[in-house]
Motif scaffolding. Sequence first.
Motif, PDB file in Angstrom:
ATOM      1  N   LEU A   1      22.223  58.361  61.737  1.00 43.08           N
ATOM      2  CA  LEU A   1      22.008  57.072  62.392  1.00 43.08           C
ATOM      3  C   LEU A   1      21.478  56.043  61.396  1.00 43.08           C
ATOM      4  N   LYS A   2      22.184  54.892  61.297  1.00 43.00           N
ATOM      5  CA  LYS A   2      21.713  53.861  60.374  1.00 43.00           C
ATOM      6  C   LYS A   2      22.081  52.442  60.805  1.00 43.00           C
ATOM      7  N   ASN A   3      22.987  52.293  61.785  1.00 44.81           N
ATOM      8  CA  ASN A   3      23.354  50.952  62.233  1.00 44.81           C
ATOM      9  C   ASN A   3      23.949  51.039  63.635  1.00 44.81           C
ATOM     10  N   TRP A   4      24.413  49.899  64.162  1.00 45.20           N
ATOM     11  CA  TRP A   4      24.931  49.852  65.528  1.00 45.20           C
ATOM     12  C   TRP A   4      26.169  50.719  65.686  1.00 45.20           C
ATOM     13  N   ASP A   5      27.031  50.745  64.680  1.00 45.62           N
ATOM     14  CA  ASP A   5      28.251  51.553  64.769  1.00 45.62           C
ATOM     15  C   ASP A   5      27.924  53.041  64.860  1.00 45.62           C
ATOM     16  N   THR A   6      26.979  53.475  64.045  1.00 47.45           N
ATOM     17  CA  THR A   6      26.616  54.898  64.111  1.00 47.45           C
ATOM     18  C   THR A   6      25.852  55.214  65.391  1.00 47.45           C
ATOM     19  N   PHE A   7      25.153  54.210  65.937  1.00 51.73           N
ATOM     20  CA  PHE A   7      24.481  54.420  67.231  1.00 51.73           C
ATOM     21  C   PHE A   7      25.522  54.666  68.323  1.00 51.73           C
ATOM     22  N   LYS A   8      26.568  53.844  68.363  1.00 53.21           N
ATOM     23  CA  LYS A   8      27.618  54.033  69.362  1.00 53.21           C
ATOM     24  C   LYS A   8      28.329  55.364  69.150  1.00 53.21           C
ATOM     25  N   ARG A   9      28.575  55.705  67.888  1.00 48.22           N
ATOM     26  CA  ARG A   9      29.219  56.992  67.598  1.00 48.22           C
ATOM     27  C   ARG A   9      28.372  58.148  68.109  1.00 48.22           C
ATOM     28  N   ASN A  10      27.079  58.096  67.827  1.00 43.85           N
ATOM     29  CA  ASN A  10      26.202  59.177  68.248  1.00 43.85           C
ATOM     30  C   ASN A  10      26.091  59.263  69.768  1.00 43.85           C
ATOM     31  N   PHE A  11      26.087  58.092  70.420  1.00 45.06           N
ATOM     32  CA  PHE A  11      26.032  58.106  71.883  1.00 45.06           C
ATOM     33  C   PHE A  11      27.297  58.747  72.450  1.00 45.06           C
ATOM     34  N   GLU A  12      28.439  58.372  71.909  1.00 46.57           N
ATOM     35  CA  GLU A  12      29.704  58.932  72.384  1.00 46.57           C
ATOM     36  C   GLU A  12      29.789  60.429  72.106  1.00 46.57           C
ATOM     37  N   ARG A  13      29.123  60.876  71.061  1.00 42.48           N
ATOM     38  CA  ARG A  13      29.128  62.293  70.725  1.00 42.48           C
ATOM     39  C   ARG A  13      28.124  63.065  71.580  1.00 42.48           C
ATOM     40  N   THR A  14      26.970  62.471  71.826  1.00 38.00           N
ATOM     41  CA  THR A  14      25.894  63.180  72.514  1.00 38.00           C
ATOM     42  C   THR A  14      26.117  63.253  74.012  1.00 38.00           C
ATOM     43  N   LEU A  15      26.737  62.229  74.594  1.00 41.94           N
ATOM     44  CA  LEU A  15      26.911  62.195  76.049  1.00 41.94           C
ATOM     45  C   LEU A  15      27.699  63.393  76.572  1.00 41.94           C
ATOM     46  N   PRO A  16      28.888  63.713  76.016  1.00 41.06           N
ATOM     47  CA  PRO A  16      29.594  64.894  76.546  1.00 41.06           C
ATOM     48  C   PRO A  16      28.833  66.194  76.291  1.00 41.06           C
ATOM     49  N   ILE A  17      28.093  66.260  75.178  1.00 39.03           N
ATOM     50  CA  ILE A  17      27.274  67.449  74.924  1.00 39.03           C
ATOM     51  C   ILE A  17      26.209  67.567  76.002  1.00 39.03           C
ATOM     52  N   PHE A  18      25.588  66.438  76.360  1.00 45.24           N
ATOM     53  CA  PHE A  18      24.550  66.445  77.390  1.00 45.24           C
ATOM     54  C   PHE A  18      25.122  66.865  78.739  1.00 45.24           C
ATOM     55  N   LEU A  19      26.292  66.346  79.098  1.00 47.09           N
ATOM     56  CA  LEU A  19      26.887  66.684  80.395  1.00 47.09           C
ATOM     57  C   LEU A  19      27.228  68.168  80.476  1.00 47.09           C
ATOM     58  N   ALA A  20      27.749  68.725  79.373  1.00 49.46           N
ATOM     59  CA  ALA A  20      28.037  70.165  79.363  1.00 49.46           C
ATOM     60  C   ALA A  20      26.753  70.974  79.463  1.00 49.46           C
ATOM     61  N   ALA A  21      25.704  70.521  78.763  1.00 50.26           N
ATOM     62  CA  ALA A  21      24.415  71.212  78.824  1.00 50.26           C
ATOM     63  C   ALA A  21      23.835  71.159  80.225  1.00 50.26           C
ATOM     64  N   LEU A  22      23.964  70.009  80.880  1.00 50.13           N
ATOM     65  CA  LEU A  22      23.451  69.859  82.239  1.00 50.13           C
ATOM     66  C   LEU A  22      24.167  70.798  83.200  1.00 50.13           C
ATOM     67  N   ALA A  23      25.457  70.982  82.982  1.00 52.87           N
ATOM     68  CA  ALA A  23      26.214  71.908  83.832  1.00 52.87           C
ATOM     69  C   ALA A  23      25.675  73.328  83.692  1.00 52.87           C
ATOM     70  N   VAL A  24      25.336  73.720  82.467  1.00 49.06           N
ATOM     71  CA  VAL A  24      24.772  75.058  82.257  1.00 49.06           C
ATOM     72  C   VAL A  24      23.397  75.152  82.902  1.00 49.06           C
ATOM     73  N   PHE A  25      22.562  74.136  82.714  1.00 43.18           N
ATOM     74  CA  PHE A  25      21.207  74.180  83.262  1.00 43.18           C
ATOM     75  C   PHE A  25      21.215  74.202  84.789  1.00 43.18           C
ATOM     76  N   SER A  26      22.301  73.749  85.382  1.00 50.38           N
ATOM     77  CA  SER A  26      22.372  73.750  86.842  1.00 50.38           C
ATOM     78  C   SER A  26      22.304  75.164  87.411  1.00 50.38           C
TER      79      SER A  26
END
Length: 640
Positions: free
Chosen positions: A258-283
């Motif tokens: 993470l170092k600028n707005w572009d990498t912030f958007k990239r990281n958000f787009e990468r982390t969101l599906p990981i979070f949703l999959a993790a949430l499905a497991v935690f359910s």
Amino acid sequence: MLRSPNRISRFAFLLVFLVMAATSLIRNEVFRGTTNVITWDGYGYYAYLPGAFIYGDIEHYAFAEQHFEDYDISSSIYQLNPTEDGGRFPIYNIGLSVIWTPAFLVTHGIVSATGIAPADGMSYPYQLMVVLMGLLFAFLGLLYLKRFLALFFSDLVVGITLLAVGLGTNIFYYIVEKPDMTHGYLFALYSVFLYYFSKLVMTKSSIGVTSATSTSPPLSAYPLPATHYLLLGLLIGLMCLVRSSEIVVFAIPAFYGLKNWDTFKRNFERTLPIFLAALAVFSIQLIYYKVGTGSWWQDGYAGLSFDWLEPHLLDGLFSYRRGWLVYTPIMTLAFVGIFRLPKAWILPVVIFLIGNLYILFSWHIWWYGNTFGSRPVTQSYALLALPLAAFVAWVLGENAGAERGNVALSPSPSLRERGDVEGGTGHTGRFTSKRSLHLRSLAPLLLLPFIFLNLFQHWQYNQRIIPLDFTNRTYYWEVFGKTSLDKKDRVYLDTDEKMPVGEYVTTELLTTDTLVSVAPKSSREFTNLLEHKVTATEAAGTIWLGTSLAFSYYGDSYDKWKFPSVVTEHRRGAETLKWVQVRIPPTMDTPEDDYLRFNLSLPGLQEGDVVKQYLWNLCQDSMVVRNYDAELLTAGRGSK
């Protein structure tokens, strides 16, 4: 014929695992058939399995009473919390039971079909299953940690780091001694996650790169297969299903590079599906609560708390009670190594470390009960192996990954197969050391003292030279390096001070050989020994109170909380300046004819102060004090 490019790390990996496996099988009495590892907290992680697959009871866990009657689990069934409608549920997350499920079902099938042992979920085959699963995950954890580190460092650095983490930290203790606890399994899950996450970001960022100065296309130009995100999400979800506090692992995909707005958007787009999959497991946890208790959520920490506004960070790091860096000092090198990491990794490692320590040491029982060192941090050693390896590489004159400041790159498989690149150091190929061969050969020796200290103190802990729970600075250094337990040293656990060696002027306060009877608590709780008003002559210089008593002790009803003790008070008017309680039973060698001696400082002693000592009996045992001696010791010139 070219030699294997990873022979050193492979040897280190096998050595560490074999030492772990041999120690675990011996310590857990596998060959004797008396294995009993599902105890205390472990039963809270495990009870889901017999409840669901043997007894069909995940509402009341009525079978637990029989388990506690038949097996040595713990002193009470604290592992199950009551619900409002009269049911019960395990206080710990279901994650470990999910991990154990396939092996448990196989074990239960064999036991049921053969009748070789009671099919109650707790007999020897089930206990053995937990030990073997612990070793399986130790193997996977070390294997994937080796693969993860090899993406950045030379074979020599990887090998040294594996030895340092595997034998130089208390993860060794929790893999070997506590296969029913979460830490070894989480260590493995972290290692697998870090490897596949690194492969993911490296694959994306290395497309089209041919040199250190090449300009790669925008990262967003190369979409990654959804299976990568799904795998990472499943791993994080399983970690959180084991321990909810592992949610801090999201710092890695969220802050990597993470170092600028572009990498912030990239990281958000990468982390969101990981979070949703993790949430499905935690359910899985939420579904269990709904089925077993009728509610979507239960508070397993009822009656316990986090001190969010006053976290115990200094204690958690440096306390002699169970401070992380006191008992695992090798991890101080990992702190130094953070500054030698590729820039893309510095922020996620720092954020993870801060968040993890804040959560773990905000827990009001920050020492986490009877532990060797600080146990809640052990799984994070998989991540901290990265800066530790960076430190080792720095000592050896190597760099981590490619050019510092760039995203670390992975060597191509063809180069790795041919051995042209040693240790996966990136497109820059084999490192050329800036240090002499002599220094490179001696550098690994720097870590040997840490490894020896960890293994030796592990042994001391098993011998109870280092006690299960309470420890302080004075006692720690008094028993440092000792190979046998001297029970008389245990007075330092209560006094936390030792009188310096030197010359002292002695003033007798009271000496008596008149028998003093100490009755059980039900008859008399307090028995006075001394009450002395300090004179002007006595209140001068550095003063210590020396106490000695010979006694005979009768009974064995004392325990950790109920015991007889010698209490010393230093009072000035209504104010108590010092109050120290020295427990008697832990110091006894021969109760029928024993003694107790200790010294306490009396700083700022003034004329008119009162020094008082008495026996306080909190149990039903009795004593007879045959001799008692109290004296003031004033330091002379030779004291230091």
